[in-house]
Write a protein that holds these residues in place. Structure first.
Motif, PDB file in Angstrom:
ATOM      1  N   PHE A 131      50.571  29.913  42.368  1.00  0.00           N
ATOM      2  CA  PHE A 131      51.135  30.421  43.616  1.00  0.00           C
ATOM      3  C   PHE A 131      50.138  31.406  44.231  1.00  0.00           C
ATOM      4  CE2 PHE A 131      54.584  29.313  40.774  1.00  0.00           C
ATOM      5  CZ  PHE A 131      55.459  28.576  41.572  1.00  0.00           C
ATOM      6  N   ILE A 132      49.643  31.089  45.413  1.00  0.00           N
ATOM      7  CA  ILE A 132      48.691  31.957  46.119  1.00  0.00           C
ATOM      8  C   ILE A 132      49.454  32.640  47.244  1.00  0.00           C
ATOM      9  CG2 ILE A 132      46.590  32.013  47.514  1.00  0.00           C
ATOM     10  CD1 ILE A 132      45.662  29.557  45.845  1.00  0.00           C
ATOM     11  N   THR A 133      49.637  33.943  47.096  1.00  0.00           N
ATOM     12  CA  THR A 133      50.528  34.668  48.004  1.00  0.00           C
ATOM     13  C   THR A 133      49.951  34.850  49.397  1.00  0.00           C
ATOM     14  OG1 THR A 133      49.643  36.740  47.154  1.00  0.00           O
ATOM     15  CG2 THR A 133      51.656  35.897  46.118  1.00  0.00           C
ATOM     16  N   LYS A 134      48.615  34.910  49.473  1.00  0.00           N
ATOM     17  CA  LYS A 134      47.950  35.152  50.752  1.00  0.00           C
ATOM     18  C   LYS A 134      46.495  34.737  50.595  1.00  0.00           C
ATOM     19  CE  LYS A 134      47.911  38.925  54.198  1.00  0.00           C
ATOM     20  NZ  LYS A 134      48.169  40.384  54.361  1.00  0.00           N
ATOM     21  N   LEU A 135      45.852  34.309  51.656  1.00  0.00           N
ATOM     22  CA  LEU A 135      44.440  33.938  51.557  1.00  0.00           C
ATOM     23  C   LEU A 135      43.623  35.136  51.076  1.00  0.00           C
ATOM     24  CD1 LEU A 135      43.960  31.780  54.793  1.00  0.00           C
ATOM     25  CD2 LEU A 135      44.126  30.970  52.429  1.00  0.00           C
ATOM     26  N   PHE A 188      51.901  37.359  36.700  1.00  0.00           N
ATOM     27  CA  PHE A 188      51.569  37.981  37.982  1.00  0.00           C
ATOM     28  C   PHE A 188      50.202  38.647  37.818  1.00  0.00           C
ATOM     29  CE2 PHE A 188      55.856  38.973  40.309  1.00  0.00           C
ATOM     30  CZ  PHE A 188      56.191  37.624  40.234  1.00  0.00           C
ATOM     31  N   GLY A 189      49.217  38.226  38.613  1.00  0.00           N
ATOM     32  CA  GLY A 189      47.883  38.799  38.477  1.00  0.00           C
ATOM     33  C   GLY A 189      47.164  38.905  39.804  1.00  0.00           C
ATOM     34  N   MET A 190      45.985  39.527  39.746  1.00  0.00           N
ATOM     35  CA  MET A 190      45.154  39.681  40.933  1.00  0.00           C
ATOM     36  C   MET A 190      43.823  38.967  40.741  1.00  0.00           C
ATOM     37  SD  MET A 190      46.206  43.536  42.088  1.00  0.00           S
ATOM     38  CE  MET A 190      44.989  43.510  43.388  1.00  0.00           C
ATOM     39  N   GLN A 191      42.782  39.422  41.442  1.00  0.00           N
ATOM     40  CA  GLN A 191      41.511  38.703  41.499  1.00  0.00           C
ATOM     41  C   GLN A 191      40.966  38.310  40.128  1.00  0.00           C
ATOM     42  OE1 GLN A 191      39.558  37.400  43.857  1.00  0.00           O
ATOM     43  NE2 GLN A 191      37.970  36.870  42.384  1.00  0.00           N
ATOM     44  N   SER A 192      40.997  39.220  39.155  1.00  0.00           N
ATOM     45  CA  SER A 192      40.392  38.912  37.856  1.00  0.00           C
ATOM     46  C   SER A 192      41.123  37.794  37.127  1.00  0.00           C
ATOM     47  CB  SER A 192      40.354  40.169  36.973  1.00  0.00           C
ATOM     48  OG  SER A 192      41.662  40.639  36.710  1.00  0.00           O
ATOM     49  N   PHE A 201      47.942  37.585  43.579  1.00  0.00           N
ATOM     50  CA  PHE A 201      48.187  38.498  44.691  1.00  0.00           C
ATOM     51  C   PHE A 201      46.869  39.036  45.229  1.00  0.00           C
ATOM     52  CE2 PHE A 201      51.996  38.560  42.097  1.00  0.00           C
ATOM     53  CZ  PHE A 201      53.033  38.540  43.019  1.00  0.00           C
ATOM     54  N   THR A 202      46.899  39.467  46.487  1.00  0.00           N
ATOM     55  CA  THR A 202      45.682  40.000  47.114  1.00  0.00           C
ATOM     56  C   THR A 202      45.651  41.525  47.127  1.00  0.00           C
ATOM     57  OG1 THR A 202      46.724  39.849  49.293  1.00  0.00           O
ATOM     58  CG2 THR A 202      45.374  37.974  48.584  1.00  0.00           C
ATOM     59  N   SER A 203      46.757  42.187  46.738  1.00  0.00           N
ATOM     60  CA  SER A 203      46.763  43.656  46.675  1.00  0.00           C
ATOM     61  C   SER A 203      47.780  44.114  45.642  1.00  0.00           C
ATOM     62  CB  SER A 203      47.096  44.271  48.037  1.00  0.00           C
ATOM     63  OG  SER A 203      48.473  44.101  48.328  1.00  0.00           O
ATOM     64  N   LEU A 260      38.846  31.325  47.176  1.00  0.00           N
ATOM     65  CA  LEU A 260      40.035  30.471  47.194  1.00  0.00           C
ATOM     66  C   LEU A 260      39.843  29.256  46.285  1.00  0.00           C
ATOM     67  CD1 LEU A 260      42.846  29.911  48.438  1.00  0.00           C
ATOM     68  CD2 LEU A 260      41.677  28.670  50.279  1.00  0.00           C
ATOM     69  N   ALA A 261      38.646  28.662  46.301  1.00  0.00           N
ATOM     70  CA  ALA A 261      38.377  27.515  45.431  1.00  0.00           C
ATOM     71  C   ALA A 261      38.502  27.903  43.961  1.00  0.00           C
ATOM     72  CB  ALA A 261      36.982  26.961  45.716  1.00  0.00           C
ATOM     73  N   GLN A 262      38.071  29.122  43.624  1.00  0.00           N
ATOM     74  CA  GLN A 262      38.235  29.605  42.249  1.00  0.00           C
ATOM     75  C   GLN A 262      39.722  29.730  41.907  1.00  0.00           C
ATOM     76  OE1 GLN A 262      36.391  30.425  39.598  1.00  0.00           O
ATOM     77  NE2 GLN A 262      34.413  29.878  40.470  1.00  0.00           N
ATOM     78  N   TRP A 263      40.497  30.302  42.801  1.00  0.00           N
ATOM     79  CA  TRP A 263      41.930  30.488  42.541  1.00  0.00           C
ATOM     80  C   TRP A 263      42.627  29.134  42.360  1.00  0.00           C
ATOM     81  CZ3 TRP A 263      44.650  35.010  45.564  1.00  0.00           C
ATOM     82  CH2 TRP A 263      43.971  36.204  45.307  1.00  0.00           C
TER      83      TRP A 263
END
Length: 720
Positions: A631-635, A611-615, A562-564, A672-675
């Motif tokens: 699953f990438i919810t948003k760029l 379910f996680g964020m940036q880290s 997730f992005t937020s 994004l490449a990392q994700w």
């Protein structure tokens, strides 16, 4: 020995290690990287050069190597670098961004390599001083859980003291027991004094009072020096040919002689894509304009200790102290007069309210007080330096009084960094960029702590490349920077600019592709929504519906990014009852426990979705069934309220450049490449990557982002 011979021998060492490693397959990309590492390090001139006597100017040699997932980059740089260091009589300094990679190197990769290389070598892990316990502080706190006497041991900031005053009695008793147990374990040799080696590392507020700190440390004059964990670890570094550190320590210790001298060692920066952001963090500064009673405490200590030692420079301390307190109060008032309406109008739910100074041009009424603040802080610091110098001389002459003198040194040292921060922040705030030059980012924050309003001032450079060029690369002779994500949208230019290496003639680049067959092993599903992602509310509703539909079909392990926090909260709230037991949410459990539970579920044949964020989008290694879908919810665009990013975008627009194309898109491409890189971790993995943001396929910048991703089979899906 010639450069060519050194390079050839280093590559031979790499080949020998690969041949001797049971079950290890030779990889063309890995050997190509090893060859570049050997060539780079063999051609750098190391050590002092006397150009005045006719010696040639030292040759710098830097390689920037993107090594895709599965290349095996740690062996590709370790084997040739260590072989070269042993041949050249120098050392290898490896810097990483994460603890996980440090542990992998020290506990797995380097021991395996030491068993295979013909020439023995020692390696050691270098950590910041604050990771180790200070025995003197621990002994003081072990009896009470707090400092005993204000005169001797009140070494805490007033906000920490206030927190202690509010602490329930049972919690204070628990602290006493904790410190007492820690002291006993240390004295028995059952614990080595390293925070990270405790079974359960304590929270920062519990650890901070006993952590070793440079400002309060008297080194060899300390009565506990012979039992000091930090200095014991420093001795290990002296005897090691390979030292593993992190980017924070590397940058914070420049010029401090904690790590090998950069003009006389071989430097490897792994996870190098983190280096620019680490540099900005290291060289930013801030000061508290509201909580200022520490100044009076520091002044009284300085006067008392200075008088004991007959230090003449203390005469002006009362003047400097009074001036600092008055000026900070004036600054807080002016900041609230100018920016108070903006600061008070912001919601406080997500941290301090913040207002940035446009173009870094401070209001006129702040200039004079900041100049006065900088001058008073400098005068006060000069007096403290004179006292510290006298204390060290006294310790040298009176070793039998070391404990008393160390305590006096600590009383000043615990508060002096705050004074240094005032000085540094005032100077950077006052920095006026000449016409066409890059201004610093400057901003003010306001937060409420109980009934108390706290105003702070902040400043930071905005171009990490300039900072790194001035402070790091000017000292480095030979370096290799590597990561799986150094290109952005298919090019190295963005990273080279961010890292301060763009246009550097000593720098070469190499892209080593992953050995994985992404087109056969993975599918990128561009799952569109009807709503535009810029319409957050409507988009999130649609995205969550599509996400729940897709994760309902997960058979084994999956990762949702997730992005937020708000976006993640809405997805959690929307989970049907039957699916709640399948989902593991970041921060609901400690990271290690969460990942352990995830592995257990998958190994038992049960579905498990994180379910996680940036880290969680980086450094997470979940091969095979542990992560069959991402699953990438948003760029993952950076948050729009970062004051340094805002200031940089403002400057780019002012000079006629486009911050979105030049800054935002390339940074997002790396993230994004990392994700996406969480999906395929081995040559046997099969995985799907879902992205619910239609901008990835519908916009020109989305096409640029796609170029930076592995060549998955692309499948486009209309809105459900």
């Amino acid at each position: 020995m010639s450069q060519q011979v050194w390079a050839a021998q280093a590559l031979e060492s790499f080949d020998a290690v690969v041949s001797a490693t049971e079950g290890f397959r030779s990889r063309a990309g890995q050997r190509l990287m090893a060859q570049q590492v050997a060539r780079t390090f063999s051609s750098a001139t190391l050590g002092k050069v006397d150009e005045e006597s006719g010696e040639a100017a030292p040759k710098r040699s830097i390689a920037v190597i993107q090594a895709g997932t599965g290349v095996g980059k740690s062996l590709a740089y370790c084997a040739p670098a260590i072989a070269l260091a042993l041949s050249r009589g120098t050392r290898v300094l490896i810097s990483t961004a994460t603890v996980a990679l440090q542990e992998q190197l020290v506990n797995k990769d380097l021991p395996a390599l030491a068993a295979l290389l013909p020439q023995p070598f020692k390696f050691a892990l270098a950590k910041g001083r604050g990771r180790y316990v200070c025995k003197l502080k621990l002994d003081r706190l072990a009896g009470t859980g707090e400092a005993e006497e204000e005169g001797e041991d009140d070494l805490f900031a007033e906000e920490e003291a206030a927190a202690r005053a509010k602490r329930p009695r049972h919690e204070t008793e628990a602290r006493i027991q904790f410190y007492s147990t820690m002291a006993q374990t240390l004295s028995k040799g059952a614990w080595d004094g390293d925070r990270d080696s405790l079974d359960t590392p304590p929270e920062p507020e519990v650890w901070s009072p006993v952590a070793a700190e440079g400002a309060s440390c008297t080194g060899k004059h300390c009565p506990a020096f012979s039992q000091c964990t930090y200095y014991d670890k420093r001795k290990e570094l002296v005897g090691a040919q390979v030292i593993v550190a992190n980017h924070d320590l590397l940058l914070s210790s420049l010029g401090a002689r904690v790590l090998p001298e950069l003009d006389n060692c071989l430097l490897v920066l792994d996870e190098a894509h983190h280096l620019p952001s680490t540099a900005l963090d290291q060289f930013s500064c801030s000061m508290d304009l509201s909580r200022i009673t520490w100044i009076e405490r520091l002044a009284s200590r300085g006067l008392r200790i200075g008088a004991l030692l007959e230090v003449e420079e203390i005469a002006d301390i009362p003047k400097h102290s009074a001036q600092l307190r008055q000026t900070l109060q004036d600054l807080a008032r002016i900041v609230m007069d100018v920016y108070g309406a903006q600061l008070k109008s912001q919601p406080s739910a997500w941290g301090p309210a913040r207002v940035r100074v446009p173009r870094g041009e401070l209001p006129e009424q702040l200039i004079a007080p900041l100049g006065l603040l900088a001058a008073s802080a400098e005068g006060f610091l000069d007096a403290l330096r004179a006292i510290s110098k006298a204390l060290r001389a006294e310790m040298r002459d009176k070793p039998d009084e070391a404990k008393r003198l160390s305590t006096l040194y600590a009383q000043i040292g615990m508060l002096a960094p705050r004074l240094e921060a005032l000085h540094a922040t005032a100077q950077l705030l006052l920095q006026d960029a000449p016409e066409g030059a890059v201004p610093a980012a400057k901003w003010f924050t306001l937060e409420v702590d109980g009934d108390f309003i706290v105003v702070k001032a902040h400043a930071s450079p905005i171009l990490p490349g300039t900072t790194l060029r001035n402070h790091l690369w000017s000292a480095v002779r030979g370096a290799v920077l590597t990561s799986a994500t150094l290109t952005s949208c298919g090019h190295f230019d963005f990273f080279l600019r961010e890292a301060g290496l763009h246009g550097d003639e000593a720098t070469t680049t190499l892209e080593v592709p992953s050995p994985f067959n992404y087109a056969a092993q993975g599918t990128l599903i561009a799952a569109e929504t009807r709503a535009d992602p810029k319409n957050a509310a409507q988009f999130t509703t649609e995205m969550v519906d599509a996400l729940l539909h897709d994760i309902a079909r997960v058979e084994y392990g999956a990762l949702v990014l997730f992005t937020s926090r708000e976006q993640m909260r809405q997805a959690v709230d929307a989970l049907p009852t039957a699916m709640r037991s399948v989902v593991l949410v970041q921060n609901a459990l400690p990271r290690t426990q969460l990942l352990r539970r995830h592995r257990e579920r998958v190994e038992n044949g049960e579905p498990s979705v994180i379910f996680g964020m940036q880290s969680f989008g980086e450094g997470l290694d979940l091969p095979g069934r542990l992560c069959e879908s991402v699953f990438i919810t948003k760029l993952p665009f950076a948050p729009p309220d970062d004051p340094v990013g805002e200031a940089r975008a403002e400057w780019l627009r002012a000079v006629g450049r486009d911050p979105f194309s030049e800054l935002v898109v390339p940074a997002t491409a790396i993230r994004l490449a990392q994700w996406v890189g969480r999906a395929i971790r081995t040559e046997e993995d099969m995985a799907h990557v879902y992205c619910y943001d239609k901008r990835l396929t519908r916009t020109s910048y989305g096409q640029r982002l796609l170029k930076g991703l592995p060549p998955f089979a692309l499948e486009q899906r209309a809105p459900l």
